[in-house]
Design a protein around this motif. Structure first.
Motif, PDB file in Angstrom:
ATOM      1  N   ASN A   1      18.421  28.597  40.366  1.00 16.33           N
ATOM      2  CA  ASN A   1      18.046  27.741  39.226  1.00 16.33           C
ATOM      3  C   ASN A   1      18.654  26.356  39.338  1.00 16.33           C
ATOM      4  OD1 ASN A   1      16.526  29.508  37.588  1.00 16.33           O
ATOM      5  ND2 ASN A   1      18.418  30.647  37.188  1.00 16.33           N
TER       6      ASN A   1
ATOM      7  N   CYS B   1      21.284  25.351  52.010  1.00 15.78           N
ATOM      8  CA  CYS B   1      21.506  26.729  52.445  1.00 15.78           C
ATOM      9  C   CYS B   1      21.261  27.681  51.289  1.00 15.78           C
ATOM     10  CB  CYS B   1      22.963  26.861  52.894  1.00 15.78           C
ATOM     11  SG  CYS B   1      23.516  28.557  53.051  1.00 15.78           S
ATOM     12  N   SER B   2      20.615  28.793  51.601  1.00 16.66           N
ATOM     13  CA  SER B   2      20.595  29.918  50.670  1.00 16.66           C
ATOM     14  C   SER B   2      20.292  31.162  51.482  1.00 16.66           C
ATOM     15  CB  SER B   2      19.632  29.633  49.531  1.00 16.66           C
ATOM     16  OG  SER B   2      18.575  30.475  49.520  1.00 16.66           O
ATOM     17  N   ARG B   3      20.632  32.320  50.933  1.00 16.05           N
ATOM     18  CA  ARG B   3      20.470  33.561  51.717  1.00 16.05           C
ATOM     19  C   ARG B   3      19.051  33.683  52.243  1.00 16.05           C
ATOM     20  NH1 ARG B   3      22.922  37.518  47.312  1.00 16.05           N
ATOM     21  NH2 ARG B   3      21.262  36.431  46.252  1.00 16.05           N
TER      22      ARG B   3
ATOM     23  N   LEU C   1      26.571  26.046  44.602  1.00 18.85           N
ATOM     24  CA  LEU C   1      25.754  26.462  43.453  1.00 18.85           C
ATOM     25  C   LEU C   1      25.331  27.918  43.623  1.00 18.85           C
ATOM     26  CD1 LEU C   1      23.712  23.152  43.139  1.00 18.85           C
ATOM     27  CD2 LEU C   1      25.693  23.871  41.809  1.00 18.85           C
TER      28      LEU C   1
ATOM     29  N   VAL D   1      32.269  35.093  47.429  1.00 20.52           N
ATOM     30  CA  VAL D   1      31.975  34.205  48.560  1.00 20.52           C
ATOM     31  C   VAL D   1      32.047  32.729  48.141  1.00 20.52           C
ATOM     32  CG1 VAL D   1      29.455  34.244  48.280  1.00 20.52           C
ATOM     33  CG2 VAL D   1      30.414  33.862  50.538  1.00 20.52           C
TER      34      VAL D   1
ATOM     35  N   ALA E   1      29.269  24.199  40.005  1.00 22.50           N
ATOM     36  CA  ALA E   1      28.870  24.495  38.622  1.00 22.50           C
ATOM     37  C   ALA E   1      29.480  25.832  38.185  1.00 22.50           C
ATOM     38  CB  ALA E   1      27.342  24.575  38.543  1.00 22.50           C
TER      39      ALA E   1
ATOM     40  N   ALA F   1      22.360  25.011  29.384  1.00 22.19           N
ATOM     41  CA  ALA F   1      21.981  25.594  30.669  1.00 22.19           C
ATOM     42  C   ALA F   1      20.584  25.110  31.013  1.00 22.19           C
ATOM     43  CB  ALA F   1      22.013  27.120  30.574  1.00 22.19           C
TER      44      ALA F   1
HETATM   45  N1  LIG Z   1      21.555  28.774  35.410  1.00 25.67           N
HETATM   46  C1  LIG Z   1      22.093  27.851  34.631  1.00 25.67           C
HETATM   47  O1  LIG Z   1      21.460  27.302  33.746  1.00 25.67           O
HETATM   48  C2  LIG Z   1      23.538  27.449  34.843  1.00 25.67           C
HETATM   49  C3  LIG Z   1      24.133  26.539  33.937  1.00 25.67           C
HETATM   50  C4  LIG Z   1      25.455  26.106  34.174  1.00 25.67           C
HETATM   51  C5  LIG Z   1      26.143  26.618  35.262  1.00 25.67           C
HETATM   52  N2  LIG Z   1      25.536  27.535  36.091  1.00 25.67           N
HETATM   53  C6  LIG Z   1      26.296  28.011  37.246  1.00 25.67           C
HETATM   54  O2  LIG Z   1      25.640  27.542  38.418  1.00 25.67           O
HETATM   55  C7  LIG Z   1      25.828  28.469  39.479  1.00 25.67           C
HETATM   56  C8  LIG Z   1      24.466  28.880  40.033  1.00 25.67           C
HETATM   57  O3  LIG Z   1      23.717  29.495  39.012  1.00 25.67           O
HETATM   58  P1  LIG Z   1      22.160  29.787  39.165  1.00 25.67           P
HETATM   59  O4  LIG Z   1      21.671  30.156  37.822  1.00 25.67           O
HETATM   60  O5  LIG Z   1      21.507  28.699  39.903  1.00 25.67           O
HETATM   61  O6  LIG Z   1      22.206  31.092  40.090  1.00 25.67           O
HETATM   62  P2  LIG Z   1      21.021  31.761  40.900  1.00 25.67           P
HETATM   63  O7  LIG Z   1      19.707  31.326  40.379  1.00 25.67           O
HETATM   64  O8  LIG Z   1      21.324  33.211  40.985  1.00 25.67           O
HETATM   65  O9  LIG Z   1      21.188  31.121  42.358  1.00 25.67           O
HETATM   66  C9  LIG Z   1      22.226  31.488  43.243  1.00 25.67           C
HETATM   67  C10 LIG Z   1      21.848  31.017  44.624  1.00 25.67           C
HETATM   68  O10 LIG Z   1      22.927  31.315  45.512  1.00 25.67           O
HETATM   69  C11 LIG Z   1      22.373  31.802  46.721  1.00 25.67           C
HETATM   70  N3  LIG Z   1      23.356  32.640  47.385  1.00 25.67           N
HETATM   71  C12 LIG Z   1      23.951  33.765  46.945  1.00 25.67           C
HETATM   72  N4  LIG Z   1      24.804  34.240  47.889  1.00 25.67           N
HETATM   73  C13 LIG Z   1      24.735  33.396  48.925  1.00 25.67           C
HETATM   74  C14 LIG Z   1      25.348  33.352  50.203  1.00 25.67           C
HETATM   75  N5  LIG Z   1      26.240  34.275  50.587  1.00 25.67           N
HETATM   76  N6  LIG Z   1      25.012  32.356  51.055  1.00 25.67           N
HETATM   77  C15 LIG Z   1      24.120  31.407  50.692  1.00 25.67           C
HETATM   78  N7  LIG Z   1      23.494  31.394  49.489  1.00 25.67           N
HETATM   79  C16 LIG Z   1      23.806  32.376  48.619  1.00 25.67           C
HETATM   80  C17 LIG Z   1      21.161  32.580  46.303  1.00 25.67           C
HETATM   81  O11 LIG Z   1      20.333  32.691  47.420  1.00 25.67           O
HETATM   82  P3  LIG Z   1      18.866  33.378  47.439  1.00 25.67           P
HETATM   83  O12 LIG Z   1      18.070  32.756  46.322  1.00 25.67           O
HETATM   84  O13 LIG Z   1      18.334  32.932  48.753  1.00 25.67           O
HETATM   85  O14 LIG Z   1      19.089  34.824  47.294  1.00 25.67           O
HETATM   86  C18 LIG Z   1      20.599  31.679  45.186  1.00 25.67           C
HETATM   87  O15 LIG Z   1      19.753  30.706  45.735  1.00 25.67           O
HETATM   88  C19 LIG Z   1      26.644  29.602  38.885  1.00 25.67           C
HETATM   89  O16 LIG Z   1      28.010  29.368  39.123  1.00 25.67           O
HETATM   90  C20 LIG Z   1      26.359  29.513  37.398  1.00 25.67           C
HETATM   91  O17 LIG Z   1      27.391  30.048  36.594  1.00 25.67           O
HETATM   92  C21 LIG Z   1      24.268  27.952  35.899  1.00 25.67           C
END
Ligand SMILES: NC(=O)c1ccc[n+]([C@@H]2O[C@H](COP(=O)([O-])OP(=O)(O)OC[C@H]3O[C@@H](n4cnc5c(N)ncnc54)[C@H](OP(=O)(O)O)[C@@H]3O)[C@@H](O)[C@H]2O)c1
Length: 434
Positions: free
Chosen positions: A13, A43-45, A80, A86, A104, A302
């Motif tokens: 996201n 980079c992402s998985r 992110l 990790v 973040a 968010a």
């Molecule tokens: N969502 C929000 O609105 C929001 C607001 C404020 C703060 N945050 C913070 O922002 C951060 C990200 O949140 P998000 O909502 O964007 O999470 P998310 O949608 O779950 O995205 C996480 C990303 O990390 C990648 N990832 C996981 N393990 C990995 C690894 N070992 N190597 C490389 N890439 C890896 C995933 O890859 P794949 O997609 O390829 O599996 C995915 O693209 C968190 O710390 C969250 O607390 C989020």
């Protein structure tokens, strides 16, 4: 250096939101900075499944995060990914490789932000974390810079959009908690496992970070008194309204002569207060300073693009420092060093309370409860009973004058053997000072 290069790890996201802004808004960003902010690696998985925005230029694409944190042309690593596993390794390796970091990650920053910052200073790089609390509200910048000349005495926040959405829906529609939670899950506001949101843990991590910024203390999230919203019902909102209040999951930090008292808990707040008008998935922070009095910050807590703005703005700040070759990094906290700290227990505070009972009705109930409260020196303020047909399951409310929370807990403990109580009484503080 004609530009600064960014590497982004995590294309979920927030990662995709930040990337979209970096691509679509590149010219504006260059105008503001006076140099280009390039995305050099991502980079992402499952990176092969991601559709990257157009216009990014020459980007190295990988599923191996180590290639980003060691990439010789990447100046700033953006973590992110989230979580404390990790992601921590990514940030530590970036620091070892003398790359500045933007993150973040509230969970990780709440647990070890201060020690990561110390390592970052020692390595001569920066660590920025604006997006970790209240995604779209630039509250770090406010506390670190905007009002850093003040001495903060109190800070109140609605820091979890999911629980605020649930509470405001219960309030508007009179629907039960489980029904609204299911809807929040359908709409994508709540996770399949909603515990982090509805039990207060997400808000607790954010409060730990904000309190560190506001008061200059290292705070361990598990030291913060935390209570979730699962027990709240439409009945509680009816009674709260009758009292001229509403109910929100309030994150509170107050400086007292003994130290800071911190809590995350559902609380009654006056309907007339600005916090009461924070509806749905929005967040808000209210800061009270000794000199500047009250300031209030409101926005999306968010979401991909609002959080993306916070990430990109951090990247711009850090890029400016790199570009200007600043020998000293500006601390992400308002204080250069954070002190060690244990919060003062909430039991030491004095508050008015709302206590909601559910009873099997019979004569003498109020007298029994009033007797227990009086034995603890607690004065009744009001007794409220809205019309109700179910005498075998009758809700009613007692409000009490400001009392020590320790005395209130002892009184509730003494009530635990009363056979007319159908459940443990629900006691909520009344934040009348807001
Ligand atoms: N969502 C929000 O609105 C929001 C607001 C404020 C703060 N945050 C913070 O922002 C951060 C990200 O949140 P998000 O909502 O964007 O999470 P998310 O949608 O779950 O995205 C996480 C990303 O990390 C990648 N990832 C996981 N393990 C990995 C690894 N070992 N190597 C490389 N890439 C890896 C995933 O890859 P794949 O997609 O390829 O599996 C995915 O693209 C968190 O710390 C969250 O607390 C989020």
């Amino acid at each position: 250096m004609s530009h600064v290069n960014v590497g982004i790890i995590g294309l979920g996201n927030v990662g995709m939101g930040a990337l979209t802004i970096l691509a679509e808004n590149a010219d504006q960003i260059e105008l503001k900075l006076g140099f280009r902010l390039n995305v050099r690696a991502v980079c992402s998985r499952n990176v092969q499944t991601k559709r990257l925005p157009e216009g990014l230029g020459d980007v190295y694409i990988t599923s191996n995060w180590r290639e980003v944190v060691t990439h010789p042309e990447v100046d700033i690593v953006t973590e992110l990914v989230g979580g404390t596993g990790v992601a921590r390794e990514m940030i530590e390796t970036a620091i070892e490789n003398k790359k500045s970091v933007v993150t973040a990650n509230k969970e990780l920053m709440a647990i070890c932000g201060a020690s990561l910052w110390d390592r970052a200073i020692a390595a001569g790089i920066n660590l920025a974390m604006e997006a970790s609390v209240c995604g779209g509200i630039p509250i770090h910048a406010v506390l670190r810079e905007g009002i850093s000349g003040d001495r903060i005495t109190e800070l109140y926040g609605i820091l979890n959009g999911t629980s605020n959405f649930i509470l405001t829906e219960i309030e508007k529609r009179g629907a039960a908690f489980d029904e609204v939670l299911a809807e929040a899950q359908r709409l994508g506001y709540a996770e399949a496992d909603p515990s982090a949101d509805v039990d207060g843990y997400d808000a607790r991590s954010k409060l730990a970070i904000l309190a560190a910024l506001a008061f200059g203390e290292k705070i361990t999230p598990s030291d913060i008194y935390t209570e979730g919203i699962r027990r709240l019902s439409p009945t509680d909102f009816q009674y709260a309204h009758r009292l001229g209040h509403t109910i929100r999951l309030v994150c509170a930090a107050r400086q007292t002569s003994q130290g800071v008292i911190l809590s995350v808990r559902p609380s009654l707040i006056p309907l007339s207060t600005i916090l009461a008008s924070v509806q749905g998935a929005y967040n808000a922070v209210w800061v009270r300073g000794q000199y500047g009095a009250d300031t209030f910050y409101y926005g999306r807590g968010a979401g991909s693009l609002p959080t993306g703005v916070a990430v990109v703005s951090d990247l711009m700040r850090v890029a400016r420092e790199i570009r200007n070759g600043s020998p000293e990094r500006v601390s992400p906290f308002a204080h250069e060093r954070l002190g060690e700290y244990k919060p003062i227990p909430v039991t030491q505070q004095t508050r008015a309370f709302y206590i909601r009972f559910r009873v099997q009705d019979r004569p003498g109930i109020i007298a029994a409860l009033a007797g227990i409260l009086a034995a603890k020196n607690i004065s009744l303020d009001a007794v409220l009973q809205l019309p109700c047909d179910t005498k075998h399951n009758l809700p009613f409310v007692i409000t009490v004058e400001p009392t020590s929370e320790q005395s209130l807990r002892e009184a509730l403990e003494s009530m635990s053997n009363l056979d007319f109580l159908l459940e443990e009484p629900l006691a909520l503080p009344m934040e009348t000072a807001l």
